[in-house]
Every structure is written in C-alpha cells, then in structure tokens.
Design a protein around this motif. Structure first.
Motif, PDB file in Angstrom:
ATOM      1  N   GLY A   1       0.815  -1.209   0.000  1.00 43.80           N
ATOM      2  CA  GLY A   1       0.000   0.000   0.000  1.00 43.80           C
ATOM      3  C   GLY A   1       0.853   1.265   0.000  1.00 43.80           C
ATOM      4  O   GLY A   1       0.351   2.363   0.193  1.00 43.80           O
ATOM      5  N   GLU A   2       2.169   1.118  -0.234  1.00 45.56           N
ATOM      6  CA  GLU A   2       3.055   2.296  -0.252  1.00 45.56           C
ATOM      7  C   GLU A   2       3.144   2.840  -1.679  1.00 45.56           C
ATOM      8  O   GLU A   2       3.256   2.052  -2.630  1.00 45.56           O
ATOM      9  CB  GLU A   2       4.466   1.914   0.228  1.00 45.56           C
ATOM     10  N   VAL A   3       3.129   4.163  -1.804  1.00 43.10           N
ATOM     11  CA  VAL A   3       3.325   4.767  -3.128  1.00 43.10           C
ATOM     12  C   VAL A   3       4.723   4.393  -3.604  1.00 43.10           C
ATOM     13  O   VAL A   3       5.701   4.541  -2.861  1.00 43.10           O
ATOM     14  CB  VAL A   3       3.164   6.305  -3.057  1.00 43.10           C
TER      15      VAL A   3
ATOM     16  N   PHE B   1      14.331 -10.046  -2.407  1.00 43.94           N
ATOM     17  CA  PHE B   1      15.049  -8.798  -2.227  1.00 43.94           C
ATOM     18  C   PHE B   1      14.167  -7.584  -2.021  1.00 43.94           C
ATOM     19  O   PHE B   1      12.989  -7.572  -2.390  1.00 43.94           O
ATOM     20  CB  PHE B   1      15.970  -8.562  -3.425  1.00 43.94           C
ATOM     21  N   ASP B   2      14.757  -6.568  -1.401  1.00 43.98           N
ATOM     22  CA  ASP B   2      14.185  -5.227  -1.300  1.00 43.98           C
ATOM     23  C   ASP B   2      15.067  -4.376  -2.196  1.00 43.98           C
ATOM     24  O   ASP B   2      16.198  -4.046  -1.830  1.00 43.98           O
ATOM     25  CB  ASP B   2      14.245  -4.734   0.160  1.00 43.98           C
ATOM     26  N   PRO B   3      14.585  -4.033  -3.401  1.00 46.06           N
ATOM     27  CA  PRO B   3      15.486  -3.402  -4.375  1.00 46.06           C
ATOM     28  C   PRO B   3      15.995  -2.033  -3.938  1.00 46.06           C
ATOM     29  O   PRO B   3      17.136  -1.680  -4.246  1.00 46.06           O
ATOM     30  CB  PRO B   3      14.622  -3.294  -5.625  1.00 46.06           C
ATOM     31  N   LEU B   4      15.168  -1.255  -3.217  1.00 47.93           N
ATOM     32  CA  LEU B   4      15.603   0.071  -2.787  1.00 47.93           C
ATOM     33  C   LEU B   4      15.111   0.336  -1.375  1.00 47.93           C
ATOM     34  O   LEU B   4      14.006   0.829  -1.161  1.00 47.93           O
ATOM     35  CB  LEU B   4      15.107   1.155  -3.742  1.00 47.93           C
ATOM     36  N   ASP B   5      15.980  -0.019  -0.426  1.00 48.14           N
ATOM     37  CA  ASP B   5      15.616   0.181   0.979  1.00 48.14           C
ATOM     38  C   ASP B   5      15.890   1.616   1.400  1.00 48.14           C
ATOM     39  O   ASP B   5      16.883   2.203   0.997  1.00 48.14           O
ATOM     40  CB  ASP B   5      16.433  -0.769   1.861  1.00 48.14           C
ATOM     41  N   GLY B   6      14.961   2.163   2.213  1.00 54.54           N
ATOM     42  CA  GLY B   6      15.127   3.551   2.630  1.00 54.54           C
ATOM     43  C   GLY B   6      14.640   4.498   1.550  1.00 54.54           C
ATOM     44  O   GLY B   6      15.072   5.637   1.448  1.00 54.54           O
ATOM     45  N   SER B   7      13.686   3.996   0.727  1.00 57.06           N
ATOM     46  CA  SER B   7      13.301   4.790  -0.453  1.00 57.06           C
ATOM     47  C   SER B   7      12.731   6.156  -0.080  1.00 57.06           C
ATOM     48  O   SER B   7      12.754   7.064  -0.904  1.00 57.06           O
ATOM     49  CB  SER B   7      12.352   4.018  -1.355  1.00 57.06           C
TER      50      SER B   7
ATOM     51  N   ARG C   1      20.845   7.719  17.048  1.00 61.21           N
ATOM     52  CA  ARG C   1      20.914   7.951  15.599  1.00 61.21           C
ATOM     53  C   ARG C   1      19.601   7.479  14.989  1.00 61.21           C
ATOM     54  O   ARG C   1      19.009   6.523  15.494  1.00 61.21           O
ATOM     55  CB  ARG C   1      22.059   7.135  14.976  1.00 61.21           C
ATOM     56  N   TRP C   2      19.098   8.124  13.910  1.00 61.68           N
ATOM     57  CA  TRP C   2      17.991   7.594  13.124  1.00 61.68           C
ATOM     58  C   TRP C   2      18.106   8.139  11.714  1.00 61.68           C
ATOM     59  O   TRP C   2      17.933   9.333  11.497  1.00 61.68           O
ATOM     60  CB  TRP C   2      16.613   7.944  13.716  1.00 61.68           C
ATOM     61  N   ILE C   3      18.448   7.297  10.739  1.00 63.23           N
ATOM     62  CA  ILE C   3      18.656   7.738   9.354  1.00 63.23           C
ATOM     63  C   ILE C   3      17.422   7.435   8.516  1.00 63.23           C
ATOM     64  O   ILE C   3      17.193   8.010   7.464  1.00 63.23           O
ATOM     65  CB  ILE C   3      19.891   7.034   8.747  1.00 63.23           C
ATOM     66  N   ALA C   4      16.570   6.499   8.986  1.00 61.60           N
ATOM     67  CA  ALA C   4      15.382   6.051   8.258  1.00 61.60           C
ATOM     68  C   ALA C   4      15.738   5.274   6.993  1.00 61.60           C
ATOM     69  O   ALA C   4      14.937   5.211   6.047  1.00 61.60           O
ATOM     70  CB  ALA C   4      14.443   7.221   7.930  1.00 61.60           C
ATOM     71  N   SER C   5      16.939   4.730   6.940  1.00 60.92           N
ATOM     72  CA  SER C   5      17.320   3.709   5.951  1.00 60.92           C
ATOM     73  C   SER C   5      17.910   2.563   6.736  1.00 60.92           C
ATOM     74  O   SER C   5      19.020   2.709   7.281  1.00 60.92           O
ATOM     75  CB  SER C   5      18.385   4.233   4.990  1.00 60.92           C
ATOM     76  N   MET C   6      17.188   1.437   6.776  1.00 65.79           N
ATOM     77  CA  MET C   6      17.680   0.311   7.599  1.00 65.79           C
ATOM     78  C   MET C   6      19.098  -0.091   7.201  1.00 65.79           C
ATOM     79  O   MET C   6      19.945  -0.376   8.046  1.00 65.79           O
ATOM     80  CB  MET C   6      16.748  -0.893   7.456  1.00 65.79           C
TER      81      MET C   6
ATOM     82  N   ARG D   1       6.941  -3.029  11.428  1.00 64.06           N
ATOM     83  CA  ARG D   1       7.008  -2.256  10.163  1.00 64.06           C
ATOM     84  C   ARG D   1       7.838  -2.984   9.128  1.00 64.06           C
ATOM     85  O   ARG D   1       7.525  -2.967   7.952  1.00 64.06           O
ATOM     86  CB  ARG D   1       7.648  -0.912  10.435  1.00 64.06           C
ATOM     87  N   LEU D   2       8.905  -3.620   9.538  1.00 58.55           N
ATOM     88  CA  LEU D   2       9.852  -4.188   8.578  1.00 58.55           C
ATOM     89  C   LEU D   2       9.452  -5.594   8.157  1.00 58.55           C
ATOM     90  O   LEU D   2       8.854  -6.336   8.933  1.00 58.55           O
ATOM     91  CB  LEU D   2      11.269  -4.158   9.167  1.00 58.55           C
ATOM     92  N   ARG D   3       9.820  -5.965   6.931  1.00 57.04           N
ATOM     93  CA  ARG D   3       9.379  -7.244   6.358  1.00 57.04           C
ATOM     94  C   ARG D   3      10.353  -8.366   6.704  1.00 57.04           C
ATOM     95  O   ARG D   3      11.565  -8.199   6.572  1.00 57.04           O
ATOM     96  CB  ARG D   3       9.249  -7.120   4.837  1.00 57.04           C
TER      97      ARG D   3
HETATM   98  P1  FBP Z   1      11.525   0.609   2.551  1.00 55.61           P
HETATM   99  O1  FBP Z   1      12.075   1.938   2.283  1.00 55.61           O
HETATM  100  O2  FBP Z   1      12.154  -0.467   1.778  1.00 55.61           O
HETATM  101  O3  FBP Z   1      10.037   0.557   2.479  1.00 55.61           O
HETATM  102  O4  FBP Z   1      11.987   0.247   4.079  1.00 55.61           O
HETATM  103  C1  FBP Z   1      11.484   0.598   5.177  1.00 55.61           C
HETATM  104  C2  FBP Z   1      12.294   1.699   5.880  1.00 55.61           C
HETATM  105  O5  FBP Z   1      12.538   2.758   5.032  1.00 55.61           O
HETATM  106  C3  FBP Z   1      13.602   1.208   6.516  1.00 55.61           C
HETATM  107  O6  FBP Z   1      14.686   1.270   5.667  1.00 55.61           O
HETATM  108  C4  FBP Z   1      13.766   2.205   7.670  1.00 55.61           C
HETATM  109  O7  FBP Z   1      14.492   1.684   8.740  1.00 55.61           O
HETATM  110  C5  FBP Z   1      12.334   2.500   8.056  1.00 55.61           C
HETATM  111  O8  FBP Z   1      11.511   2.139   6.963  1.00 55.61           O
HETATM  112  C6  FBP Z   1      12.116   3.959   8.342  1.00 55.61           C
HETATM  113  O9  FBP Z   1      10.900   4.085   8.973  1.00 55.61           O
HETATM  114  P2  FBP Z   1      10.304   5.501   9.432  1.00 55.61           P
HETATM  115  O10 FBP Z   1       9.724   6.108   8.232  1.00 55.61           O
HETATM  116  O11 FBP Z   1       9.319   5.138  10.492  1.00 55.61           O
HETATM  117  O12 FBP Z   1      11.414   6.298  10.013  1.00 55.61           O
END
Ligand code: FBP
Length: 353
Positions: free
Chosen positions: A60-62, A111-117, A239-244, A272-274
């Motif tokens: 359901g993510e854009v 695979f997750d082709p683009l994590d942290g999109s 720290r929180w970069i929002a890219s796993m 949240r994570l798969r």
């Molecule tokens: P995708 O970008 O592959 O959907 O991954 C999920 C993700 O972006 C992780 O990389 C990251 O750790 C997390 O979601 C960030 O979550 P939030 O938006 O809550 O900070």
C-alpha cells in the motif's frame, strides 16, 4: 592501488566451491545489478527518475520511480543465469517466475530493491537488501518454497549507496565488506570478517513512535536517554537515518542497536519491517558478525514465515543490548517487571490486560 587485492568474484568463487558453486555465479549477477543501481542512484536528480509513480506496491506504499527501476534491474540481471527457481521482491505482490526461455536452478532470490526509499529524493544513503534460499530440486518455485525460516538462508547481503558504494555479504562463513572501485568496476574486499562489538552506547529507533511502543521498549529507551543519571550509569547516543541499510552498516562498522519494534499505531501490524527481505538477511549478517537479532521475544532467524510480505518486530546489533531487551520483554510478559512502574507505563496499560 588495488591490484592483487581480493575481488568479490574471487571471494565468492572460492567460498562457494563444491555444494554451492552455482550460487557463486548468482552472487556475481547480483553484484552486477548493484553496480547498475549504484550508477542510477548516483546520478541523483540528473537521472530523470526521481519522484513517485502513480502506482502503490502490495504494502500500500506509493512506489518511487526508482523502486520500480531498481526492481527491474535485479530481475533482468539475475533471471537468465540458470541458478534460479524463482524470485520475490518488496515491489511485487507475487513471486516472479523465471521466463520460459531461461534454464532453472534451485536457488530463490528475495530482495528489497531500494531500501530507505523515503530518502531516495533527499540524497541520503539508500540500499538494496537480498536473501538467498534454496529448494531441494531445480524447477519452477512454488509460493510455499519462499516461506522458509531465515536460519535456512544460504547467503544474505546488502548494498549501500552512500559516499561510496559497498556490498556486505555472508555465505555462512562470517560477514565481509567490499567497496566498489568505480574506475575498474571491481568490488574489492576492504572489510574482511567484520565483528560487531558486544556492548555499545548507541541506539537507533524512531522516537516519534514512542507513545505507541510496548512498555519493555519504552523502559529500555528511557533508560538509555537517562544516561549517567539513570540505572545504566552511562550516557548513550542516538541515531535515526530512516534507511535500515545505513543503520545496520553503522552497527557493523562500530556497534550499536537498531530497533523497529511492534507498536500499536496500527495494532494489526506486528511490525514495520518485512521478515523475508529485510529482517532475515540483516539478522544473518549481524549474527555472522557476532551480534544478535531478535523480535524481542525470540531469534528472528527462527521465525517460521506464513506470508511473503509479513512484518516482524526487529531489534538487532550488539549482543548485550539485544539480550537486555529480550529480558525486559520476558519480565513484562511474565509480570516480573511490575515494580518498574512509571507514569508512562501506568498511563499506557493497553498492553497489560
Ligand atoms: P523501505 O524503504 O524499503 O520501504 O523500508 C522501510 C524503511 O525505510 C527502513 O529502511 C527504515 O528503517 C524505516 O523504513 C524507516 O521508517 P520511518 O519512516 O518510520 O522512520
């Protein structure tokens, strides 16, 4: 000068001789896809592929244009080689069948082709995460073939597209890092046998979700934030970069703990994570580097998957901290943490009765 240094091709061929020699060829195809994606991502706004599509994925993510393009890149680089029985990805509802014109093998690439999109348009490090499982025989994969516990992975890895492009990999003999030498196009072994420090004073979690967390996580994070003034008697950094991928990479390089716990923002979601293409591969890399990876209530690699895109709580990194979090969950589940009464918990008794 990197002449004579170990390249990724040499490493995987040596490490996969014998039972998994075909997997060596598959890993070299994955590395070729990573180089293509590195080129794309590295162009930034000049690539003409920034921004979003009109479509959404199965979560359901854009979808970002780059989500779709990077997914395509991996399919095209890996479908023809003859090692695969099938593929599955964050960006595809159902598993991908190998086109009829290509031979089949016994490996499954997930695979997750683009994590942290969410970071792809703001020039922050993003990545690609992959996991390799196998079936007993070559042939067309069934959906159920993908539902194997992470402990059955034969390889796992991620690429990080940051100031440099790196590929971090495990084939079950430790975790090793390779840096892309752009001029020659070779991945060079720059970080052999990575070890995660047992202890750490650095945690990563999205604290904007704090009010939705379970008490054991609220307890752990509030103790870290209390630092020297609290029972941990030491200051912690956050720290929180929002890219796993970027968080896990930092932890492999200098230790730390990464948490994306279960929360009641959406009680139907266990996390949240798969599991299959985010939690499992990262758990294998962290464990192979001496760290630990847990749902808070058990080892991630022991979770038996029920669905291709299922989500799980994730807590991984330096072993001592993951063990402490598991202990807090156990105390909470058994009621042994009752004395740890804080206004936050008293108020949020959602999780108790
Ligand atoms: P995708 O970008 O592959 O959907 O991954 C999920 C993700 O972006 C992780 O990389 C990251 O750790 C997390 O979601 C960030 O979550 P939030 O938006 O809550 O900070």
């Amino acid at each position: 000068m990197h002449i004579g240094r170990t390249t990724l091709s040499k490493f995987v061929i040596e490490q996969t001789r014998g039972a998994h020699s075909e997997m060596g060829a598959l890993l070299i195809d994955v590395a070729a896809a990573v180089k293509t994606i590195s080129g794309l991502v590295g162009k930034g706004a000049l690539s003409g592929f920034s921004g979003s599509m009109a479509s959404t994925n199965v979560q359901g993510e854009v979808q970002k244009k780059l989500d779709v393009l990077t997914n395509e890149a991996i399919l095209r680089h890996c479908e023809w080689g003859g090692q695969l029985a099938g593929m599955a990805s964050e960006e595809m509802d159902a598993p991908y069948a190998i086109p009829a014109e290509y031979p089949r093998g016994r490996y499954l690439l997930i695979f997750d082709p683009l994590d942290g999109s969410s970071n792809s348009d703001v020039n922050v490090s993003v990545g690609t995460i992959f996991s390799i499982l196998q079936r007993s025989t070559a042939g067309d994969a069934e959906p159920a073939d993908f539902l194997q516990p992470g402990a059955r992975q034969v390889a796992a890895g991620y690429a990080i597209y940051g100031p440099s492009t790196m590929l971090v990999l495990s084939v079950g003999t430790g975790t090793h890092g390779f840096t892309l030498h752009r001029e020659s196009g070779n991945f060079i072994l720059t970080h052999p046998d990575i070890r995660v420090p047992e202890t750490t004073r650095e945690f990563a979690i999205n604290t904007s979700n704090e009010r939705f967390w379970e008490p054991p996580v609220q307890r752990y994070v509030s103790e870290c934030k209390a630092g020297k003034t609290g029972i941990r008697e030491a200051d912690f950094n956050m720290r929180w970069i929002a890219s796993m991928v970027a968080e896990v990479h930092r932890i492999l390089m200098r230790g730390g703990i990464f948490m994306y716990p279960k929360d009641n923002k959406d009680p139907a979601k266990p996390g949240r994570l798969r599991l299959l293409y985010e939690a499992n591969p990262m758990a294998m890399l962290i464990e192979q580097a001496g760290g630990a990876a847990s749902t808070g209530r058990g080892r991630i690699l022991d979770v038996v998957p029920e669905a291709l895109h299922q989500r799980v709580p994730v807590m991984l990194g330096s072993r001592e901290e993951v063990k402490r979090l598991e202990r807090y969950h156990h105390e909470y589940d058994t009621g042994a943490d009752r004395p740890f009464a804080s206004p936050l918990f008293a108020e949020r008794s959602l999780f108790r009765d």
